[in-house]
Design a protein around this motif. Structure first.
Motif, PDB file in Angstrom:
ATOM      1  N   LEU A 245       0.853  -1.189   0.000  1.00  0.00           N
ATOM      2  CA  LEU A 245       0.000   0.000   0.000  1.00  0.00           C
ATOM      3  C   LEU A 245       0.886   1.235   0.000  1.00  0.00           C
ATOM      4  N   GLU A 246       0.578   2.148  -0.932  1.00  0.00           N
ATOM      5  CA  GLU A 246       1.345   3.375  -0.956  1.00  0.00           C
ATOM      6  C   GLU A 246       0.396   4.563  -0.875  1.00  0.00           C
ATOM      7  N   ILE A 247       0.585   5.382   0.155  1.00  0.00           N
ATOM      8  CA  ILE A 247      -0.262   6.553   0.356  1.00  0.00           C
ATOM      9  C   ILE A 247       0.549   7.774  -0.025  1.00  0.00           C
ATOM     10  N   LYS A 248      -0.044   8.629  -0.888  1.00  0.00           N
ATOM     11  CA  LYS A 248       0.693   9.836  -1.280  1.00  0.00           C
ATOM     12  C   LYS A 248      -0.174  11.063  -1.008  1.00  0.00           C
ATOM     13  N   HIS A 249       0.354  11.990  -0.273  1.00  0.00           N
ATOM     14  CA  HIS A 249      -0.282  13.293  -0.031  1.00  0.00           C
ATOM     15  C   HIS A 249      -1.748  13.151   0.364  1.00  0.00           C
ATOM     16  N   LEU A 250      -2.025  12.273   1.270  1.00  0.00           N
ATOM     17  CA  LEU A 250      -3.411  12.069   1.696  1.00  0.00           C
ATOM     18  C   LEU A 250      -3.823  13.190   2.651  1.00  0.00           C
ATOM     19  N   ARG A 251      -5.033  13.711   2.395  1.00  0.00           N
ATOM     20  CA  ARG A 251      -5.551  14.783   3.221  1.00  0.00           C
ATOM     21  C   ARG A 251      -6.973  14.398   3.562  1.00  0.00           C
ATOM     22  N   VAL A 252      -7.255  14.187   4.822  1.00  0.00           N
ATOM     23  CA  VAL A 252      -8.580  13.710   5.217  1.00  0.00           C
ATOM     24  C   VAL A 252      -9.248  14.738   6.104  1.00  0.00           C
ATOM     25  N   ASN A 253     -10.464  15.065   5.736  1.00  0.00           N
ATOM     26  CA  ASN A 253     -11.196  16.079   6.494  1.00  0.00           C
ATOM     27  C   ASN A 253     -12.068  15.418   7.550  1.00  0.00           C
ATOM     28  N   MET A 254     -11.427  14.917   8.583  1.00  0.00           N
ATOM     29  CA  MET A 254     -12.165  14.276   9.677  1.00  0.00           C
ATOM     30  C   MET A 254     -12.184  15.257  10.841  1.00  0.00           C
ATOM     31  N   PRO A 255     -13.373  15.706  11.257  1.00  0.00           N
ATOM     32  CA  PRO A 255     -13.425  16.749  12.284  1.00  0.00           C
ATOM     33  C   PRO A 255     -12.644  16.349  13.534  1.00  0.00           C
ATOM     34  N   GLY A 256     -11.785  17.244  13.990  1.00  0.00           N
ATOM     35  CA  GLY A 256     -11.021  16.983  15.203  1.00  0.00           C
ATOM     36  C   GLY A 256      -9.775  16.145  14.990  1.00  0.00           C
ATOM     37  N   GLU A 257      -9.664  15.500  13.821  1.00  0.00           N
ATOM     38  CA  GLU A 257      -8.486  14.649  13.555  1.00  0.00           C
ATOM     39  C   GLU A 257      -8.031  14.859  12.108  1.00  0.00           C
ATOM     40  N   ARG A 258      -7.962  16.119  11.671  1.00  0.00           N
ATOM     41  CA  ARG A 258      -7.609  16.351  10.264  1.00  0.00           C
ATOM     42  C   ARG A 258      -6.172  15.963   9.975  1.00  0.00           C
ATOM     43  N   SER A 259      -5.961  15.306   8.823  1.00  0.00           N
ATOM     44  CA  SER A 259      -4.586  15.138   8.370  1.00  0.00           C
ATOM     45  C   SER A 259      -4.399  16.021   7.148  1.00  0.00           C
ATOM     46  N   ARG A 260      -3.199  16.542   6.969  1.00  0.00           N
ATOM     47  CA  ARG A 260      -2.993  17.514   5.909  1.00  0.00           C
ATOM     48  C   ARG A 260      -2.270  16.917   4.710  1.00  0.00           C
ATOM     49  N   ASP A 261      -1.213  16.187   4.968  1.00  0.00           N
ATOM     50  CA  ASP A 261      -0.397  15.702   3.858  1.00  0.00           C
ATOM     51  C   ASP A 261       0.381  14.488   4.344  1.00  0.00           C
ATOM     52  N   VAL A 262      -0.244  13.314   4.194  1.00  0.00           N
ATOM     53  CA  VAL A 262       0.377  12.103   4.714  1.00  0.00           C
ATOM     54  C   VAL A 262       0.882  11.251   3.552  1.00  0.00           C
ATOM     55  N   SER A 263       2.146  10.903   3.568  1.00  0.00           N
ATOM     56  CA  SER A 263       2.684   9.969   2.591  1.00  0.00           C
ATOM     57  C   SER A 263       3.339   8.825   3.341  1.00  0.00           C
ATOM     58  N   LEU A 264       2.956   7.601   3.012  1.00  0.00           N
ATOM     59  CA  LEU A 264       3.420   6.431   3.759  1.00  0.00           C
ATOM     60  C   LEU A 264       3.513   5.246   2.819  1.00  0.00           C
TER      61      LEU A 264
ATOM     62  N   ILE B  85      -6.279   8.614   8.915  1.00  0.00           N
ATOM     63  CA  ILE B  85      -5.685   7.944   7.756  1.00  0.00           C
ATOM     64  C   ILE B  85      -6.501   6.718   7.352  1.00  0.00           C
ATOM     65  N   SER B  86      -6.724   5.819   8.326  1.00  0.00           N
ATOM     66  CA  SER B  86      -7.496   4.626   7.973  1.00  0.00           C
ATOM     67  C   SER B  86      -8.939   4.984   7.645  1.00  0.00           C
ATOM     68  N   ASN B  87      -9.499   5.958   8.359  1.00  0.00           N
ATOM     69  CA  ASN B  87     -10.871   6.375   8.070  1.00  0.00           C
ATOM     70  C   ASN B  87     -10.991   6.955   6.666  1.00  0.00           C
ATOM     71  N   GLY B  88      -9.963   7.684   6.231  1.00  0.00           N
ATOM     72  CA  GLY B  88      -9.988   8.257   4.887  1.00  0.00           C
ATOM     73  C   GLY B  88      -9.918   7.178   3.829  1.00  0.00           C
ATOM     74  N   ILE B  89      -9.051   6.178   4.036  1.00  0.00           N
ATOM     75  CA  ILE B  89      -8.886   5.114   3.050  1.00  0.00           C
ATOM     76  C   ILE B  89     -10.173   4.302   2.914  1.00  0.00           C
ATOM     77  N   PHE B  90     -10.908   4.143   4.009  1.00  0.00           N
ATOM     78  CA  PHE B  90     -12.149   3.375   3.949  1.00  0.00           C
ATOM     79  C   PHE B  90     -13.365   4.231   3.631  1.00  0.00           C
ATOM     80  N   GLY B  91     -13.137   5.484   3.266  1.00  0.00           N
ATOM     81  CA  GLY B  91     -14.230   6.316   2.760  1.00  0.00           C
ATOM     82  C   GLY B  91     -15.159   6.853   3.820  1.00  0.00           C
ATOM     83  N   MET B  92     -14.734   6.864   5.097  1.00  0.00           N
ATOM     84  CA  MET B  92     -15.627   7.345   6.147  1.00  0.00           C
ATOM     85  C   MET B  92     -15.692   8.872   6.163  1.00  0.00           C
ATOM     86  N   TYR B  93     -14.623   9.522   5.710  1.00  0.00           N
ATOM     87  CA  TYR B  93     -14.600  10.988   5.671  1.00  0.00           C
ATOM     88  C   TYR B  93     -14.025  11.423   4.326  1.00  0.00           C
TER      89      TYR B  93
END
Lengths: 526, 428
Positions: A276-295, A316-324
């Motif tokens: 799994l390669e994550i590039k520049h992931l930005r997830v708009n989850m209230p209270g737990e926002r990520s801005r730019d995650v690459s892993l 991160i995991s919530n963003g990948i599974f489409g929750m936010y």
């Protein structure tokens, strides 16, 4: 100098679980005390006691004594605290968006002038004295050295200014003696934070004591007169700032030395087979926002994601599974994953054990059996009787698998038909885990696996994760607030701070490195 | 860059359209209806003016709960019931004229305050569901009202005025007619033709602004833009109105033909002044604060529950006054159903005026009353002209009333989704 506030041997436990154990320190007027510690170290519990929040009384009160201005006080409610002259600036803004800055500063302490009607009827018909309100609000802002137009409504104010408005509201109270700031700089930009610190200095110079809760160690060193560090409810440090430095504070915050043998996965080697390669992931989850995650996640490893609450690790995991809603790109086995669609990640052979057990993870009013196979019914269409266009849950075929899972995970229950809502937290978590495993995933995301469950179940779950990783070759990504838990089972640990990956460390890296990464000091290696 | 700008302008226009969709829609319907109905101007202006005076207080009664964040107060039905009970009591004692209305109001004050207090307490138990609770509460209250006046009046509750009772002595007759001295008693105090009334009002507004400017000049304060532009606007409107009257014979005739009740108008103005005054008091400030965020208001020490009860009490009391004005204007009321549509019709009118469940002001109420009742008058006539069937227009106006509420509520939900999207876009 007279002591303003003395926490005298404060002890507090929640249903047998000790969260504060003999906290004892003093604050003088005009002094800035930094309160540092990991999540769950007891900082917020201590503040809840100081403000007389309901949770404390509901869970059996506390032991010890709070001495304020030489008198022993029992604060029953936030209003009591306000009357004593203790003010708080919360992490989330407590401002009314449609009111002007001035009206927010003077909220419920408005200057009033009697009106024609109020002479014969209740006082509530007195008119607001707007010019006076604006004048006093501007005065309070001026004392902070801020030039904010008091007649602007708060919703038109830049986020960075709101914190100042909150402080102005507190210092405008004529009886304010102690101000508590809960991670006040978390939302501020660097230059704003600098101004903010100057502003706090001014407040302290006016003779008001300040308790400053922050994870940014630089700020702590720069601003505070003395530092108090809590760890697992114990006060491990109370010193003048000049006698310490950043590294010592970081070391003390994380504290506990881990025994080398308790680390299960040190120095396992992997090929560079990226699952799994994550590039520049930005997830708009209230209270737990990520801005730019690459892993990058390597096949077969256990990757830990750690960091302080509110910095975006769970998103991160919530963003990948489409929750936010999320942006960026995610490649699974080399192919792009359309992670905006709920169910897509599941269909591709990943599984997710959510941190929100009761909200997302379980159907609380349904049986263990249905809960365990529900996702698999959707994803792989197993456990179904098919009649043309219709299909029905096939209890019999599910039973065998469910019973095997119950045994394997040692779920304490009356049988597969028991309602999940009646199980204990630990057993519920095991059901969640079983549900994810029944889909036979290649990549498993687990979020906060041990939150709110007892120690026995905790150890079993962690061991089980390592077991399925080794025996079935399932790649695992664990997100957890408990660093030691991650260090016990992971091959690598990525620390998320302010919505980005601050660094990736091996589980046997020194405490200081972890602490510094968490408090936003770049460093460490991959 | 340019596409970004156009999209921003696009969002702005879209927002403007969505924000005023219901009002614009009604504006179009009303204009089309007036053309189709093909009625003399005097008839239309006369009808609209009388309905405006009849209904406005009932619509104004809705404002305060909206401020308090409780949405549209469907339970103003209870205030209407209080007014009806007041009239039944004073009719029972054979009062007549202004005295009858005054006593009715005095009786309805404690009743409506009591009903409002109980409603507010109920609403505090059902926070977030005030509207549906208020609606169901209206139905429930109707059950009790019917029980009391249909079955208990006569056998259990003694009734002095036998003309109120049905012939078998059980239950009140319907409709209840006000006698000639009582009917329109407030209206009849002082009637003036509409053209004079408009001139009078405009002169008063002009005087008001002029006086404020004078006052400031004497105190040697700065004259703010509000006063000078207000003065300018009122002079302009006055001039335009004068020119209109001079240039159009039919317009002038229509105005002269219409008489307006000044005393009722003064009552409406008093209610408007009260509401404006309220929003400038400590109580009004607390109501707004609670409406914006209950948790924050509570954390600042504002007793949110108490404030919410007060808001509903004010609303219910105003509704009682409004229903009283309504009934004296019509001259009778159907004992068991007169209150039924008070809630829905007033709410529909307010929403048509551009209010939402989060925001409402006096302007929305007046504009809404004008548009909604224009539609009410002309739709049967337009239906008759278009399809040769007045029934169709009749059907249309009932249908439209509920449609307006549904559309306005749906738009409100849609708006918050749109706003969130715009916000997310800006964050990028």
């Amino acid at each position: 100098m007279d002591t303003l506030l003395h926490f005298k041997n404060i002890k507090k436990s929640f249903s047998g679980n000790v969260v504060l154990d003999g906290v004892d320190f003093k604050i003088q007027p005009g002094q800035i005390v930094a309160l540092a510690g990991e999540n769950g170290a007891g900082k917020s519990t201590l503040m809840n006691i100081l403000f007389g929040m309901n949770v404390i009384a509901e869970t059996g009160g506390y032991e010890g004594e709070i001495i304020f201005e030489g008198k022993s006080v029992k604060v029953q409610s936030p209003l009591d605290a306000m009357e004593l002259g203790i003010g708080m600036v919360h992490q989330e803004f407590m401002l009314l968006p449609g009111f002007t800055v001035a009206r927010n500063i003077k909220l419920n302490r408005e200057n009033l002038i009697p009106s024609l009607i109020s002479r014969i009827t209740p006082k509530s018909y007195q008119m607001l004295d707007n010019p006076q309100i604006i004048k006093e609000a501007a005065g309070a802002l001026g004392r902070l050295g801020m030039e904010i137009n008091p007649e602007v409504t708060v919703d038109k104010l830049p986020v960075g200014h709101m914190q100042f408005v909150e402080i102005a509201r507190e210092i405008d109270k004529s009886n304010l003696k102690l101000l508590v700031l809960d991670e006040p700089t978390a939302v501020l930009t660097e230059s704003e934070a600098e101004r903010f610190l100057k502003c706090i200095r001014k407040v302290a110079d006016a003779g008001i004591a300040v308790i400053f809760i922050s994870h940014r160690l630089d700020e702590v060193i720069q601003l505070a007169d003395s530092v108090v560090i809590l760890r697992d409810g114990q006060m491990v440090f109370d010193e003048k700032t000049e006698n310490t430095d950043k590294h010592q504070i970081a070391e003390l915050m994380v504290g506990r030395k881990l025994e080398a043998e308790s680390l299960m996965n040190v120095n396992r080697s992997f090929e560079e087979d990226i699952i799994l390669e994550i590039k520049h992931l930005r997830v708009n989850m209230p209270g737990e926002r990520s801005r730019d995650v690459s892993l990058k996640v390597r096949r077969g490893e256990i990757l830990g994601i750690g960091g302080l609450a509110g910095h975006g690790k769970t998103s991160i995991s919530n963003g990948i599974f489409g929750m936010y809603p999320a942006r960026g790109s995610v490649h699974y086995k080399g192919r792009p994953l359309s992670f905006g669609k709920i169910g897509e990640a599941l269909n591709q052979g990943m599984a997710f054990v959510s941190e929100d057990r009761k909200g997302v993870g379980l159907l609380l009013n349904e049986s263990i059996a249905l809960n365990m196979v529900y996702t698999d019914m959707k994803v792989n269409r197993r456990f179904l009787k098919k009649y043309g266009f219709f299909s029905q849950f096939d209890k019999k075929s599910a039973r065998e698998v469910v019973e095997q899972m119950i045994q394997e995970l040692d779920i304490r229950c009356t049988g597969p038909d028991q309602i999940v809502g009646r199980l204990s937290g630990g057993n519920q978590q095991k059901v969640c885990m079983a549900r994810a495993l029944i889909t036979k995933p290649e990549l498993l995301f687990v979020s906060e696996p041990t939150r709110g469950i007892d120690i026995g179940a905790k150890q079993l779950l962690l061991n089980y994760l390592v077991k399925i990783n080794k025996e079935q070759g399932i790649t695992i990504v664990v997100t957890s607030s408990e660093l030691n838990e991650l260090r016990t089972i992971c091959d690598r640990i990525a620390i998320i701070g302010s919505g980005v990956v601050q660094g990736i460390l091996a589980p046997d890296a020194p405490n200081v490195d972890f602490a510094l990464l968490m408090s936003g000091e770049k460093g460490g290696n991959t | 860059m340019s596409s970004e700008k156009t999209s921003k302008a696009g969002v702005f226009v879209k927002k403007l359209l969505i924000n005023n969709a219901v009002t614009l829609l009604f504006f179009v319907i009303c204009i089309a209806g007036i053309i189709l109905a093909d009625q003399p101007m005097s008839y239309i202006i006369g009808e609209i003016s009388s309905r405006l005076f009849r209904n406005l207080i009932l619509i104004l009664a809705l404002l305060v709960p909206v401020w308090a964040g409780m949405g549209m107060n469907f339970s103003i039905v209870l205030g209407a019931m209080a007014a009806q009970i007041g009239i039944i009591v004073s009719t029972n004692f054979s009062l007549s004229g202004i005295a009858c209305l005054v006593v009715s109001f005095l009786v309805s004050i404690p009743l409506s305050l009591l009903f409002g207090n109980l409603t507010g307490r109920l609403f505090n138990q059902t926070k977030g569901q005030e509207m549906i609770t208020g609606m169901i509460l209206g139905f429930f209250a109707k059950g009790i009202y019917d029980l009391v006046f249909m079955f208990l009046c006569g056998p259990v509750i003694p009734v002095r005025n036998e003309s109120l009772l049905l012939t078998n002595g059980i239950g009140l007759t319907t409709p209840i007619n006000l006698d000639n001295a009582t009917k329109s008693a407030i209206n009849k105090i002082w009637m003036v033709s509409l053209d004079k009334a408009v001139y009078g009002v405009l002169f008063l507004i002009l005087l008001f602004f002029a006086a404020r400017m004078m006052g400031k000049m004497i105190k040697k304060q700065k004259i703010s833009g509000r006063e000078s532009s207000g003065l300018l606007a009122s002079v302009l409107v006055l001039a335009v109105f004068y020119l209109l009257c001079r240039s159009s014979e039919t317009f002038l005739f229509a105005l002269r033909f219409t008489d307006v009740p000044i005393a009722t108008g003064i009552l409406i103005v008093i209610v408007c002044i009260y509401i404006t005054f309220l929003s400038k008091t400590k109580l009004g400030s607390d109501i707004h604060a609670v409406g914006q965020s209950m948790p924050i208001a509570v954390s600042m020490g504002i007793p949110a529950d108490k404030i919410r009860i007060t808001a509903i009490m004010i609303s219910t009391l105003l509704a009682a006054l409004g229903q009283l004005i309504f009934i004296q204007d019509i001259g009778n009321f159907t004992t068991y159903t007169a209150h039924e549509n008070v809630g829905t019709f007033s709410i529909a009118a307010l929403l048509v005026g551009g209010a939402s469940i989060k925001k409402a002001n006096i302007g929305h109420a007046i504009l809404g009353a004008l548009l909604f009742h224009t539609m009410f008058i002309i739709s049967p006539l337009a239906g008759k002209n278009l399809f040769d069937n007045a029934q169709l227009g009749e059907y249309f106006r009932v249908f439209v009333c509920y449609a307006v509420i549904a559309v306005a509520l749906a738009l409100h939900a849609w708006k918050s989704v749109l706003a969130r999207r715009v916000e997310e876009g800006e964050e990028e």
